[in-house]
Scaffold this motif. Structure first.
Motif, PDB file in Angstrom:
ATOM      1  N   SER A 146      38.472  38.756  47.490  1.00 43.77           N
ATOM      2  CA  SER A 146      37.218  39.102  46.830  1.00 43.77           C
ATOM      3  C   SER A 146      36.634  40.384  47.408  1.00 43.77           C
ATOM      4  CB  SER A 146      36.211  37.961  46.964  1.00 43.77           C
ATOM      5  OG  SER A 146      35.827  37.780  48.316  1.00 43.77           O
ATOM      6  N   SER A 180      33.349  41.209  45.882  1.00 41.12           N
ATOM      7  CA  SER A 180      31.941  40.853  45.709  1.00 41.12           C
ATOM      8  C   SER A 180      31.847  39.507  45.001  1.00 41.12           C
ATOM      9  CB  SER A 180      31.178  41.924  44.923  1.00 41.12           C
ATOM     10  OG  SER A 180      31.573  41.920  43.562  1.00 41.12           O
ATOM     11  N   ARG A 229      30.337  34.792  39.689  1.00 46.20           N
ATOM     12  CA  ARG A 229      31.264  35.840  39.270  1.00 46.20           C
ATOM     13  C   ARG A 229      31.907  36.414  40.527  1.00 46.20           C
ATOM     14  NH1 ARG A 229      27.903  38.456  36.376  1.00 46.20           N
ATOM     15  NH2 ARG A 229      28.485  37.360  34.486  1.00 46.20           N
ATOM     16  N   THR A 252      34.486  39.025  41.931  1.00 38.65           N
ATOM     17  CA  THR A 252      35.265  40.234  41.693  1.00 38.65           C
ATOM     18  C   THR A 252      36.181  40.431  42.890  1.00 38.65           C
ATOM     19  OG1 THR A 252      33.441  41.214  40.449  1.00 38.65           O
ATOM     20  CG2 THR A 252      35.142  42.719  41.264  1.00 38.65           C
ATOM     21  N   PRO A 255      41.805  45.313  40.105  1.00 43.09           N
ATOM     22  CA  PRO A 255      40.616  44.465  40.184  1.00 43.09           C
ATOM     23  C   PRO A 255      40.571  43.472  39.024  1.00 43.09           C
ATOM     24  CG  PRO A 255      40.023  46.625  39.333  1.00 43.09           C
ATOM     25  CD  PRO A 255      41.485  46.690  39.687  1.00 43.09           C
ATOM     26  N   VAL A 313      37.951  39.975  37.556  1.00 49.77           N
ATOM     27  CA  VAL A 313      36.702  39.235  37.704  1.00 49.77           C
ATOM     28  C   VAL A 313      36.952  37.812  37.243  1.00 49.77           C
ATOM     29  CG1 VAL A 313      34.285  39.062  37.045  1.00 49.77           C
ATOM     30  CG2 VAL A 313      35.338  41.314  37.297  1.00 49.77           C
ATOM     31  N   GLU A 321      35.356  34.033  36.720  1.00 49.44           N
ATOM     32  CA  GLU A 321      34.137  33.233  36.612  1.00 49.44           C
ATOM     33  C   GLU A 321      34.447  31.842  37.159  1.00 49.44           C
ATOM     34  OE1 GLU A 321      31.068  34.000  35.236  1.00 49.44           O
ATOM     35  OE2 GLU A 321      31.625  36.081  34.823  1.00 49.44           O
ATOM     36  N   VAL A 355      40.558  33.430  34.436  1.00 52.91           N
ATOM     37  CA  VAL A 355      40.459  34.820  34.004  1.00 52.91           C
ATOM     38  C   VAL A 355      41.686  35.117  33.144  1.00 52.91           C
ATOM     39  CG1 VAL A 355      41.607  35.698  36.091  1.00 52.91           C
ATOM     40  CG2 VAL A 355      40.105  37.212  34.759  1.00 52.91           C
TER      41      VAL A 355
END
Length: 192
Positions: free
Chosen positions: A103, A105, A115, A117, A128, A130, A132, A154
Protein backbone atom coordinates in the motif's frame (compact mmCIF):
# COMPACT_ATOMS: atom_id res chain seq x y z
CA UNK A 1 -10.45 -1.79 25.23
CA UNK A 2 -14.22 -1.69 24.86
CA UNK A 3 -16.08 -4.87 23.97
CA UNK A 4 -19.45 -5.40 22.36
CA UNK A 5 -21.48 -8.55 21.82
CA UNK A 6 -21.86 -9.58 18.20
CA UNK A 7 -25.48 -10.24 17.29
CA UNK A 8 -24.52 -12.62 14.47
CA UNK A 9 -22.20 -15.04 16.21
CA UNK A 10 -22.77 -14.51 19.93
CA UNK A 11 -19.04 -14.01 20.46
CA UNK A 12 -17.41 -11.09 22.20
CA UNK A 13 -15.73 -8.74 19.74
CA UNK A 14 -13.42 -5.78 20.27
CA UNK A 15 -15.03 -2.45 19.36
CA UNK A 16 -11.79 -0.89 18.12
CA UNK A 17 -9.64 -2.81 15.63
CA UNK A 18 -6.53 -0.59 15.67
CA UNK A 19 -3.28 -2.56 15.76
CA UNK A 20 -0.72 -4.61 13.86
CA UNK A 21 -2.03 -7.69 12.03
CA UNK A 22 -0.79 -10.79 10.24
CA UNK A 23 -2.98 -12.42 7.58
CA UNK A 24 -4.10 -15.94 8.51
CA UNK A 25 -3.74 -17.80 5.17
CA UNK A 26 -5.71 -20.81 6.40
CA UNK A 27 -8.80 -18.57 6.79
CA UNK A 28 -8.17 -16.16 3.90
CA UNK A 29 -8.20 -16.30 0.11
CA UNK A 30 -6.48 -14.38 -2.67
CA UNK A 31 -8.44 -15.24 -5.78
CA UNK A 32 -9.19 -14.10 -9.31
CA UNK A 33 -11.83 -14.39 -12.01
CA UNK A 34 -11.17 -14.11 -15.77
CA UNK A 35 -13.39 -14.49 -18.83
CA UNK A 36 -12.74 -17.62 -20.95
CA UNK A 37 -13.79 -18.04 -24.60
CA UNK A 38 -16.01 -14.96 -24.24
CA UNK A 39 -18.79 -17.07 -22.69
CA UNK A 40 -17.79 -18.19 -19.20
CA UNK A 41 -15.60 -17.31 -16.25
CA UNK A 42 -12.64 -19.22 -14.84
CA UNK A 43 -11.91 -18.83 -11.13
CA UNK A 44 -8.68 -19.50 -9.34
CA UNK A 45 -6.68 -18.69 -6.25
CA UNK A 46 -3.16 -18.50 -4.95
CA UNK A 47 -2.70 -21.01 -2.13
CA UNK A 48 0.56 -19.69 -0.59
CA UNK A 49 0.79 -16.10 0.60
CA UNK A 50 1.55 -13.98 3.62
CA UNK A 51 0.69 -10.47 4.59
CA UNK A 52 1.14 -7.97 7.37
CA UNK A 53 -0.16 -4.54 8.11
CA UNK A 54 -1.13 -1.89 10.57
CA UNK A 55 -4.74 -0.71 10.76
CA UNK A 56 -5.70 2.56 12.45
CA UNK A 57 -9.48 2.56 12.61
CA UNK A 58 -9.73 6.17 13.82
CA UNK A 59 -7.14 7.55 11.38
CA UNK A 60 -6.94 5.22 8.34
CA UNK A 61 -4.20 7.28 6.68
CA UNK A 62 -1.81 5.89 9.31
CA UNK A 63 -2.53 2.35 8.08
CA UNK A 64 -0.41 0.24 5.73
CA UNK A 65 -0.53 -3.23 4.16
CA UNK A 66 1.93 -5.58 2.47
CA UNK A 67 1.07 -8.85 0.69
CA UNK A 68 3.53 -11.41 -0.72
CA UNK A 69 2.17 -14.21 -2.94
CA UNK A 70 4.06 -17.26 -4.18
CA UNK A 71 3.06 -17.24 -7.85
CA UNK A 72 3.68 -20.98 -8.25
CA UNK A 73 0.81 -21.66 -5.83
CA UNK A 74 -1.78 -20.77 -8.49
CA UNK A 75 -4.73 -23.18 -8.51
CA UNK A 76 -7.61 -23.09 -10.99
CA UNK A 77 -8.64 -26.71 -10.48
CA UNK A 78 -7.07 -27.78 -13.78
CA UNK A 79 -3.43 -28.95 -13.81
CA UNK A 80 -2.88 -28.27 -17.52
CA UNK A 81 -4.25 -24.73 -17.26
CA UNK A 82 -2.21 -24.09 -14.09
CA UNK A 83 0.94 -25.25 -15.91
CA UNK A 84 0.21 -22.87 -18.79
CA UNK A 85 -0.37 -19.98 -16.38
CA UNK A 86 2.96 -20.70 -14.65
CA UNK A 87 4.83 -20.51 -17.97
CA UNK A 88 6.14 -17.65 -20.06
CA UNK A 89 2.78 -16.99 -21.79
CA UNK A 90 1.44 -15.66 -18.50
CA UNK A 91 3.27 -15.35 -15.16
CA UNK A 92 6.76 -16.54 -16.20
CA UNK A 93 7.15 -17.88 -12.68
CA UNK A 94 10.63 -19.25 -13.27
CA UNK A 95 11.91 -15.67 -13.59
CA UNK A 96 9.27 -13.95 -11.44
CA UNK A 97 8.35 -16.26 -8.54
CA UNK A 98 6.56 -13.65 -6.42
CA UNK A 99 3.61 -11.32 -6.76
CA UNK A 100 3.57 -8.45 -4.28
CA UNK A 101 1.26 -5.66 -3.22
CA UNK A 102 2.36 -2.78 -0.98
CA UNK A 103 0.00 0.00 0.00
CA UNK A 104 0.99 3.60 -0.63
CA UNK A 105 -2.11 5.18 0.97
CA UNK A 106 -5.26 4.12 2.78
CA UNK A 107 -8.34 6.28 3.26
CA UNK A 108 -11.91 5.93 4.45
CA UNK A 109 -14.30 5.69 1.50
CA UNK A 110 -17.59 5.39 3.39
CA UNK A 111 -19.02 3.58 6.38
CA UNK A 112 -16.80 0.52 6.97
CA UNK A 113 -15.24 0.91 3.50
CA UNK A 114 -11.60 1.75 2.82
CA UNK A 115 -9.79 2.69 -0.38
CA UNK A 116 -6.34 1.09 -0.44
CA UNK A 117 -3.99 2.44 -3.10
CA UNK A 118 -0.81 0.49 -3.67
CA UNK A 119 1.76 -0.97 -6.02
CA UNK A 120 1.00 -4.38 -7.54
CA UNK A 121 4.13 -6.10 -8.86
CA UNK A 122 4.11 -9.19 -11.05
CA UNK A 123 6.15 -10.48 -13.95
CA UNK A 124 8.72 -7.74 -13.29
CA UNK A 125 6.20 -4.91 -13.76
CA UNK A 126 4.88 -2.62 -11.01
CA UNK A 127 1.67 -0.65 -11.50
CA UNK A 128 -0.59 1.25 -9.09
CA UNK A 129 -4.01 -0.20 -8.28
CA UNK A 130 -6.84 0.88 -6.00
CA UNK A 131 -8.65 -1.82 -4.01
CA UNK A 132 -11.93 -1.07 -2.23
CA UNK A 133 -12.08 -3.02 1.03
CA UNK A 134 -15.12 -3.55 3.21
CA UNK A 135 -14.39 -3.89 6.91
CA UNK A 136 -16.26 -7.08 7.89
CA UNK A 137 -15.75 -6.64 11.64
CA UNK A 138 -13.75 -8.11 14.47
CA UNK A 139 -13.99 -11.21 16.62
CA UNK A 140 -12.15 -13.08 19.33
CA UNK A 141 -11.74 -16.70 18.27
CA UNK A 142 -11.88 -19.68 20.69
CA UNK A 143 -8.08 -19.49 21.09
CA UNK A 144 -8.15 -15.87 22.26
CA UNK A 145 -6.89 -14.38 18.99
CA UNK A 146 -8.24 -10.95 18.06
CA UNK A 147 -9.28 -11.18 14.41
CA UNK A 148 -10.29 -8.62 11.81
CA UNK A 149 -12.05 -9.39 8.53
CA UNK A 150 -11.73 -7.50 5.25
CA UNK A 151 -13.19 -8.18 1.81
CA UNK A 152 -12.05 -6.38 -1.32
CA UNK A 153 -11.75 -6.55 -5.07
CA UNK A 154 -10.33 -4.68 -8.04
CA UNK A 155 -10.58 -5.16 -11.80
CA UNK A 156 -7.26 -4.92 -13.68
CA UNK A 157 -6.16 -5.33 -17.28
CA UNK A 158 -3.69 -8.23 -17.33
CA UNK A 159 -1.88 -6.74 -20.34
CA UNK A 160 -0.70 -3.84 -18.15
CA UNK A 161 1.63 -6.38 -16.49
CA UNK A 162 2.75 -8.10 -19.69
CA UNK A 163 0.33 -11.06 -19.57
CA UNK A 164 -0.42 -10.74 -23.28
CA UNK A 165 -1.12 -14.32 -24.44
CA UNK A 166 -4.33 -14.87 -26.38
CA UNK A 167 -5.81 -16.88 -29.23
CA UNK A 168 -8.52 -15.90 -31.71
CA UNK A 169 -11.75 -17.92 -31.73
CA UNK A 170 -13.35 -19.16 -34.96
CA UNK A 171 -16.64 -17.64 -33.79
CA UNK A 172 -15.03 -14.25 -33.15
CA UNK A 173 -13.48 -12.83 -30.03
CA UNK A 174 -10.57 -14.24 -28.07
CA UNK A 175 -9.82 -17.13 -25.73
CA UNK A 176 -8.85 -15.10 -22.64
CA UNK A 177 -10.43 -11.83 -21.54
CA UNK A 178 -8.15 -8.91 -20.76
CA UNK A 179 -9.97 -7.87 -17.59
CA UNK A 180 -9.29 -9.88 -14.44
CA UNK A 181 -11.04 -9.39 -11.11
CA UNK A 182 -8.77 -9.85 -8.10
CA UNK A 183 -10.60 -10.83 -4.90
CA UNK A 184 -9.27 -10.62 -1.35
CA UNK A 185 -11.09 -12.30 1.56
CA UNK A 186 -8.93 -11.68 4.59
CA UNK A 187 -8.95 -12.87 8.17
CA UNK A 188 -6.08 -11.23 10.03
CA UNK A 189 -4.82 -11.90 13.56
CA UNK A 190 -3.77 -9.01 15.77
CA UNK A 191 -0.14 -9.35 16.86
CA UNK A 192 0.06 -6.35 19.23
Amino acid sequence: MEYTMSTDTATTTPAIATGTYMIDPSHSEVGFVARHAMITKVRGAFRTFEGTGYFDQKNPSNSHLKLDILADSIDTGNADRDGHLRGNDFFDMENHPRITFASTSIEAAGHDTYRVTGDLSLRGVTKPVVVEFEFAGTAIDPFGNHRMGLEGSVVVNRKDWGLNFNAALDTGGVLVGEKVTLNFDVSAIKTD
